[in-house]
Scaffold this active site. Structure first.
Site, mmCIF file in Angstrom:
data_model
loop_
_atom_site.group_PDB
_atom_site.id
_atom_site.type_symbol
_atom_site.label_atom_id
_atom_site.label_comp_id
_atom_site.label_asym_id
_atom_site.label_seq_id
_atom_site.Cartn_x
_atom_site.Cartn_y
_atom_site.Cartn_z
ATOM 1 N N ARG A 1 -24.397 -69.661 -61.837
ATOM 2 C CA ARG A 1 -24.890 -68.590 -61.035
ATOM 3 C C ARG A 1 -24.480 -68.614 -59.855
ATOM 4 N NH1 ARG A 1 -26.926 -70.141 -57.298
ATOM 5 N NH2 ARG A 1 -26.852 -67.880 -56.598
ATOM 6 N N GLY A 2 -24.119 -67.457 -59.349
ATOM 7 C CA GLY A 2 -23.367 -67.179 -57.703
ATOM 8 C C GLY A 2 -22.362 -66.794 -57.571
ATOM 9 N N ALA A 3 -21.767 -65.186 -58.020
ATOM 10 C CA ALA A 3 -20.472 -64.579 -58.398
ATOM 11 C C ALA A 3 -19.493 -65.673 -58.276
ATOM 12 C CB ALA A 3 -20.296 -63.230 -57.503
ATOM 13 N N ARG B 1 -22.884 -61.682 -68.504
ATOM 14 C CA ARG B 1 -23.898 -60.963 -66.611
ATOM 15 C C ARG B 1 -22.968 -59.658 -66.402
ATOM 16 N NH1 ARG B 1 -26.190 -64.134 -62.419
ATOM 17 N NH2 ARG B 1 -27.736 -62.907 -62.801
ATOM 18 N N GLN C 1 -34.289 -67.842 -56.180
ATOM 19 C CA GLN C 1 -32.704 -69.018 -55.223
ATOM 20 C C GLN C 1 -32.980 -68.958 -53.900
ATOM 21 O OE1 GLN C 1 -32.948 -66.054 -57.131
ATOM 22 N NE2 GLN C 1 -31.498 -65.114 -58.991
ATOM 23 N N ASP D 1 -21.888 -59.439 -54.936
ATOM 24 C CA ASP D 1 -21.342 -59.543 -56.208
ATOM 25 C C ASP D 1 -20.812 -58.201 -56.828
ATOM 26 O OD1 ASP D 1 -24.647 -60.735 -55.781
ATOM 27 O OD2 ASP D 1 -23.918 -61.652 -57.744
ATOM 28 N N ASN E 1 -25.790 -56.248 -54.556
ATOM 29 C CA ASN E 1 -26.432 -58.256 -53.757
ATOM 30 C C ASN E 1 -28.006 -58.501 -54.739
ATOM 31 O OD1 ASN E 1 -25.291 -60.548 -53.216
ATOM 32 N ND2 ASN E 1 -27.063 -60.062 -51.190
ATOM 33 N N LYS E 2 -28.311 -59.326 -55.054
ATOM 34 C CA LYS E 2 -29.304 -59.619 -55.091
ATOM 35 C C LYS E 2 -30.423 -58.480 -54.845
ATOM 36 C CE LYS E 2 -29.601 -62.964 -56.751
ATOM 37 N NZ LYS E 2 -30.285 -62.375 -58.277
HETATM 38 O O1 MRU Z 1 -28.203 -64.082 -60.153
HETATM 39 P P1 MRU Z 1 -27.564 -65.084 -59.115
HETATM 40 O O2 MRU Z 1 -28.489 -65.865 -58.445
HETATM 41 O O3 MRU Z 1 -26.208 -65.009 -60.143
HETATM 42 O O4 MRU Z 1 -26.952 -63.697 -58.244
HETATM 43 C C1 MRU Z 1 -26.345 -63.986 -57.375
HETATM 44 C C2 MRU Z 1 -26.212 -63.932 -55.667
HETATM 45 O O5 MRU Z 1 -26.709 -65.525 -56.076
HETATM 46 C C3 MRU Z 1 -26.330 -62.895 -54.910
HETATM 47 O O6 MRU Z 1 -26.608 -62.434 -55.239
HETATM 48 C C4 MRU Z 1 -25.122 -63.929 -53.802
HETATM 49 O O7 MRU Z 1 -25.330 -63.353 -52.772
HETATM 50 C C5 MRU Z 1 -24.338 -63.906 -54.719
HETATM 51 S S1 MRU Z 1 -22.988 -65.117 -55.363
HETATM 52 C C6 MRU Z 1 -22.363 -66.307 -54.015
#
Ligand code: MRU
Length: 355
Positions: A56-58, A99, A206, A247, A257-258
């Site tokens: 996970r993480g963009a 996703r 997270q 993201d 973003n999250k």
């Molecule tokens: O749902 P996730 O855990 O894949 O979400 C992504 C993230 O962790 C964040 O939104 C993050 O700030 C951007 S990715 C470096």
């Protein structure tokens, strides 16, 4: 470099073993209690791993998807170049659908498809090699981009500053230093003291499971707070800046973003604290005019009701709304930090100038 920082920032969250031709990820869903590698071999395993946030993480899902497509390309037995490309595109769309919000996924798959199209007529071993090289380059570039973003981010901080961060944008979510967390590792490496406040980041935690895990292990001064404590911490005067990842950034600077990030931004504005978005240019989507056009992923209500508890925390029939991301209005963002520098408003102009 201090060993603890090196260990955290050089974690092999995504690893391609070329000798064995095998793709491994660290299963992030098990952290912080267990660090275990998982091999991804089939399309079903890959889609499940991305959807379940094992990877996970963009930026990380983009890198992982690029290697996934290479692994899948190796299994295509079509001799005809057009038939090969058509199967590859089917795999890419299946991965892309896993996703919807983080644009890095579509971006990395697009890069791989372009590489495939330009080598389609060549002998199969050469075509596969070109795909591997492209995936590796996407990975290598992200390492360099994260290092540059971390430097620019650090230039915004002063000795003793407190910084609030939301979600996880460190080595596990990217490569090496990370984006929004990168400046904290760099500061620690250089003997600078920064106090980090990490939101736990409901509902998938997270911030608690990954951000505080990474920062604490690296020896960074990190304090974990529940999301609803951010206002208090800001009011106490403990926060001089907010650093968040992204993201997808639209052409006007609106940033997905999250979930919870837009609330942090609104609070920061109230307390006069600048909020910075940190991310690679691969997260900027100039084809998306504004936040209203960013697809927002909706996830399983069980993540809220049962996932982390021994017993359910709500009756089975209770309705839940579980969007995974929200959009922060560009007016609430003091700067967007990329590997090419820090963009300031008006973003329609400064973001366009990056490309
Ligand atoms: O749902 P996730 O855990 O894949 O979400 C992504 C993230 O962790 C964040 O939104 C993050 O700030 C951007 S990715 C470096």
């Amino acid at each position: 470099m201090n060993d603890a920082i090196r260990q955290v920032t050089h974690v092999q969250n995504i690893r391609y073993d070329k000798e064995r031709e095998a793709l491994y990820i660290i299963d992030q869903s098990l952290l912080p209690n267990e660090e275990r590698e998982l091999r991804l071999e089939t399309l079903e395993e890959m889609v499940e791993a991305i959807r379940s946030l094992r990877v996970r993480g963009a930026p990380a899902i983009g890198i992982c998807a690029a290697y996934c497509l290479y692994v899948l390309a190796r299994s295509i037995d079509e001799e005809d170049p057009d038939a090969f490309l058509s199967r590859l595109r089917d795999y890419a769309s299946a991965l892309n659908a896993s996703r919807p919000t983080a644009v890095n996924l579509a971006w990395a798959l697009g890069e791989m498809e372009t590489a495939a199209a330009s080598h389609a007529g060549e002998p199969r071993p050469r075509l596969l090699e070109a795909l591997y090289e492209r995936a590796e380059a996407i990975h290598r570039d992200d390492i360099a981009k994260c290092a540059a973003i971390s430097e620019y981010g650090l230039s915004l901080l002063h000795e003793g500053d407190g910084v609030l961060t939301h979600c996880n944008a460190g080595p596990l979510a990217t490569s090496r230093y990370g984006t929004a967390q990168g400046p904290f590792f760099l500061a620690a490496e250089r003997g600078m003291h920064i106090r980090v406040f990490a939101d736990e980041t409901r509902p998938l935690l997270q911030g608690a499971r990954l951000t505080s895990y990474e920062l604490h292990r690296a020896g960074v001064d990190v304090t974990l707070i529940c999301d609803n404590m951010a206002s208090m911490v800001m009011k106490n005067g403990w926060v001089q800046a907010c650093f968040v990842g992204c993201d997808r950034v639209a052409a006007n600077g609106d940033t997905a973003n999250k979930i919870g990030t837009s609330g942090v931004a609104i609070l920061a504005k109230h307390y006069g604290i600048p909020l910075y978005v940190l991310g690679p240019t691969s997260t900027i989507d100039l084809r998306c005019p504004d936040g209203a056009h960013i697809p927002i992923e909706l996830r399983d209500p069980e993540e809220i009701k049962t996932l982390w508890y021994e017993k359910p925390m709500a009756l089975p029939g209770v309705k839940c709304y579980n969007p995974s991301f929200d959009v922060t209005d560009h007016e609430l963002i003091a700067g967007i930090v990329t590997e090419k520098g820090i963009c300031r408003p008006p973003y329609t102009q400064s973001l366009a100038e990056l490309f």
